[in-house]
Design an enzyme around this catalytic site. Structure first.
Site, mmCIF file in Angstrom:
data_model
loop_
_atom_site.group_PDB
_atom_site.id
_atom_site.type_symbol
_atom_site.label_atom_id
_atom_site.label_comp_id
_atom_site.label_asym_id
_atom_site.label_seq_id
_atom_site.Cartn_x
_atom_site.Cartn_y
_atom_site.Cartn_z
ATOM 1 N N ASP A 251 0.838 -1.204 0.000
ATOM 2 C CA ASP A 251 0.000 0.000 0.000
ATOM 3 C C ASP A 251 0.869 1.249 0.000
ATOM 4 O O ASP A 251 1.822 1.355 0.786
ATOM 5 C CB ASP A 251 -0.906 0.038 1.230
ATOM 6 C CG ASP A 251 -1.849 -1.149 1.282
ATOM 7 O OD1 ASP A 251 -2.167 -1.694 0.211
ATOM 8 O OD2 ASP A 251 -2.261 -1.525 2.399
ATOM 9 N N ASP B 140 -0.361 -3.397 -4.539
ATOM 10 C CA ASP B 140 -1.663 -3.547 -3.904
ATOM 11 C C ASP B 140 -2.393 -2.216 -3.975
ATOM 12 O O ASP B 140 -2.414 -1.567 -5.013
ATOM 13 C CB ASP B 140 -1.493 -4.048 -2.468
ATOM 14 C CG ASP B 140 -2.777 -4.630 -1.900
ATOM 15 O OD1 ASP B 140 -3.747 -4.800 -2.658
ATOM 16 O OD2 ASP B 140 -2.824 -4.909 -0.697
ATOM 17 N N ASP C 80 -5.380 2.482 1.537
ATOM 18 C CA ASP C 80 -6.161 1.442 2.211
ATOM 19 C C ASP C 80 -6.385 1.773 3.681
ATOM 20 O O ASP C 80 -5.455 2.195 4.388
ATOM 21 C CB ASP C 80 -5.452 0.090 2.121
ATOM 22 C CG ASP C 80 -5.674 -0.587 0.778
ATOM 23 O OD1 ASP C 80 -6.204 0.068 -0.137
ATOM 24 O OD2 ASP C 80 -5.306 -1.768 0.642
ATOM 25 N N ARG D 262 -11.758 -0.326 -7.235
ATOM 26 C CA ARG D 262 -11.598 0.183 -5.865
ATOM 27 C C ARG D 262 -11.291 1.676 -5.846
ATOM 28 O O ARG D 262 -10.212 2.106 -5.430
ATOM 29 C CB ARG D 262 -10.511 -0.585 -5.111
ATOM 30 C CG ARG D 262 -10.776 -2.072 -5.011
ATOM 31 C CD ARG D 262 -9.754 -2.760 -4.125
ATOM 32 N NE ARG D 262 -10.015 -4.198 -4.012
ATOM 33 C CZ ARG D 262 -9.343 -5.036 -3.248
ATOM 34 N NH1 ARG D 262 -8.348 -4.574 -2.506
ATOM 35 N NH2 ARG D 262 -9.638 -6.322 -3.210
#
Length: 520
Positions: A161, A190, A194, A243
């Site tokens: 992240d 990734d 997050d 996302r």
């Protein structure tokens, strides 16, 4: 799942070289606080001021950033760290101290509060090295670039992240940052942004997220619903598979964002999440809003958005796009003030203002960029917890019907042998306890219910364990009351669907037998 981002970028993007000299943080003679102040949900729960009012230091290596954190008087002593140059694995080492908890290969903001990290001078680049915020509060990150952080391959950092938050994080403002990758999961990357495991009151503003398989998530799984009260505004999401973000539970507010080239899905509201989606501009993208890859539905309230060359797939199974004509299926009350730019000018205003090294320009609310208004020179940092209210609750129980009976319940965690439902069963011999000394327990209804008082009954032998708490309107994140001992708690009568008792301090593990709610 296909990875169009990876294919498009593989031939054209390469990770940057690492290597820079390690230096120490040098205190400056006077704080050079950047103009502007937090917006969105980061203004709630006491506000987000970062290191305002504290010392300002300069750092050109990751080790210097850790040193600045570790040489403070305490883990909550305010500090502003001005960062210049390239921060990478070669110049980021663990530093020990009583006011920090750092690690090699990642900028670790762990178990600390009242910190600002801001890029200055010719810029600050965190190259292949992520920023990790854990068990912390009142953090500001501004004007930095974080790029090519990997979870597999070499080197790895922060679970892949770019910026990641987890495990009881409160009040974070991330502003004018550029977060970028060079491909998708198959290339080792990734999420760019997050949030998981009880992260609340966060704002991401005037930032660029691009060239990644995953923009970011709120909640690591369908059961991780302790996160929420997140604002995303004036951000650019570009060349991303999905996302933007993925929401599991909680409330999020997206306004005046520009979304370009979303290849698989965009705002993915799942598992009871509620998204307020205002005046955004979506272009050249697919399935930009809906519930995807799960049967656990999420919800949205939409207004003023523009969908330019957006395609929508058919609804089937666990694929439930909101389009082709998105309609609201919930309502979301926002507790803070904000100004909306018209969606038609969002791409242009975001292009001029979003990302690092843009002079911290903001919109003036009329589709024009402007320099932000400076905040106070030395504002007092907001407390980690709100100021406690009266320590002695009213001695008598509220009258009327206990509205918790027949309602639902959930929470942030539960200790073994306890259950959320135990607080609404009318039985003083059954209890709920969090997995640690702090946590949240909520009562919820299917329709708005007016309440003006609650009664928190600790189990026999546990009276006095709860030492600090807040009562939250879980519909919008507003703090209804705060205090230092459980019992009867009153506040102005409010209509809501969910009320939360947030235990922020305790002498041991709390044991709550009943969470009663009353109209008056």
């Amino acid at each position: 799942m296909r990875r169009p981002v990876a294919r498009r970028l593989q031939a054209t993007l390469a990770t940057a070289a690492v290597g820079a000299a390690i230096c120490v943080a040098l205190p400056t003679s006077q704080a050079s606080a950047a103009p502007g102040s937090a917006s969105g949900y980061a203004t709630q729960n006491g506000g987000t001021t970062g290191g305002a009012g504290g010392q300002t230091v300069r750092a050109t290596t990751g080790t210097a950033i850790h040193t600045a954190l570790c040489t403070r008087a305490s883990s909550s002593t305010p500090i502003t760290i001005e960062v210049q140059g390239t921060i990478n694995h070669g110049n980021t080492s663990k530093v020990s101290g009583n006011s920090c908890n750092t690690a090699d290969g990642v900028i670790e903001l762990k178990q600390i509060s009242n910190v600002t990290i801001i890029g200055v001078g010719s810029g600050a680049v965190f190259d292949q090295l992520g920023i990790h915020i854990r068990d912390s509060s009142n953090i500001i990150i501004r004007n930095v670039t974080v790029r090519n952080v990997k979870k597999s391959g070499s080197p790895t950092s922060n679970g892949g992240d770019a910026i990641g938050m987890e495990s009881t994080v409160r009040n974070v403002w991330v502003d004018h940052v550029t977060l970028e990758a060079s491909g998708g999961e198959s290339e080792g990357y990734d999420g760019l942004f997050d949030l998981k495991d009880n992260v609340q009151y966060v704002t991401l503003s005037y930032s660029v997220l691009r060239n990644s398989g995953r923009g970011g998530l709120v909640g690591s799984s369908e059961s991780d619903r302790s996160n929420g009260f997140i604002t995303y505004h004036h951000n650019l999401y570009e060349n991303i598979d999905s996302r933007t973000p993925l929401l599991r539970g909680g409330i999020a507010h997206m306004y005046n964002n520009s979304y370009v080239n979303l290849y698989e899905s965009g705002i993915n509201s799942r598992a009871g999440a509620r998204a307020k989606v205002d005046n955004n501009h979506f272009r050249n993208s697919k399935d930009v809003l809906g519930t995807f890859y799960t049967s656990e539905a999420g919800y949205w309230q939409v207004s003023g958005n523009i969908f330019d060359n957006v395609t929508w797939s058919a609804r089937s199974g666990d694929n439930n796009p909101a389009g082709p004509n998105p309609q609201s299926n919930t309502t979301v009350s926002i507790p803070y003030s904000y100004r909306l730019d018209g969606a038609s000018c969002v791409p242009d205003i975001v292009r001029q203002t979003a990302g690092a090294n843009k002079g911290l320009l903001e919109s003036n609310g009329g589709c024009s960029p402007t320099n932000p208004t400076p905040g106070p020179t030395n504002p007092t940092p907001g407390p980690t917890n709100p100021t406690p209210g009266p320590t002695t609750p009213p001695p008598t129980n509220p009258g009327g019907t206990n509205l918790s009976l027949g309602a639902g319940a959930d929470g942030s965690s539960k200790a073994s042998g306890t259950s959320y439902g135990n607080v609404i069963d009318g039985n003083l011999s059954t209890v709920w306890s969090p997995s640690g000394s702090t946590g949240q327990i909520s009562v919820k209804w299917g329709t708005a219910t007016r309440i003006g008082s609650i009664n928190i009954r600790e189990a026999a032998g546990s009276a006095g364990t709860v030492r600090a708490w807040r009562v939250l309107n879980a519909d919008n994140g507003a703090v209804l009351a705060s205090g230092t001992s459980a019992g009867v708690i009153t506040f102005p009568a409010t209509s809501l669907k969910k009320v939360t008792f947030d235990i922020t301090g305790a002498n041991g593990t709390p044991r709550i037998a009943e969470f009663e709610t009353y109209a008056g």
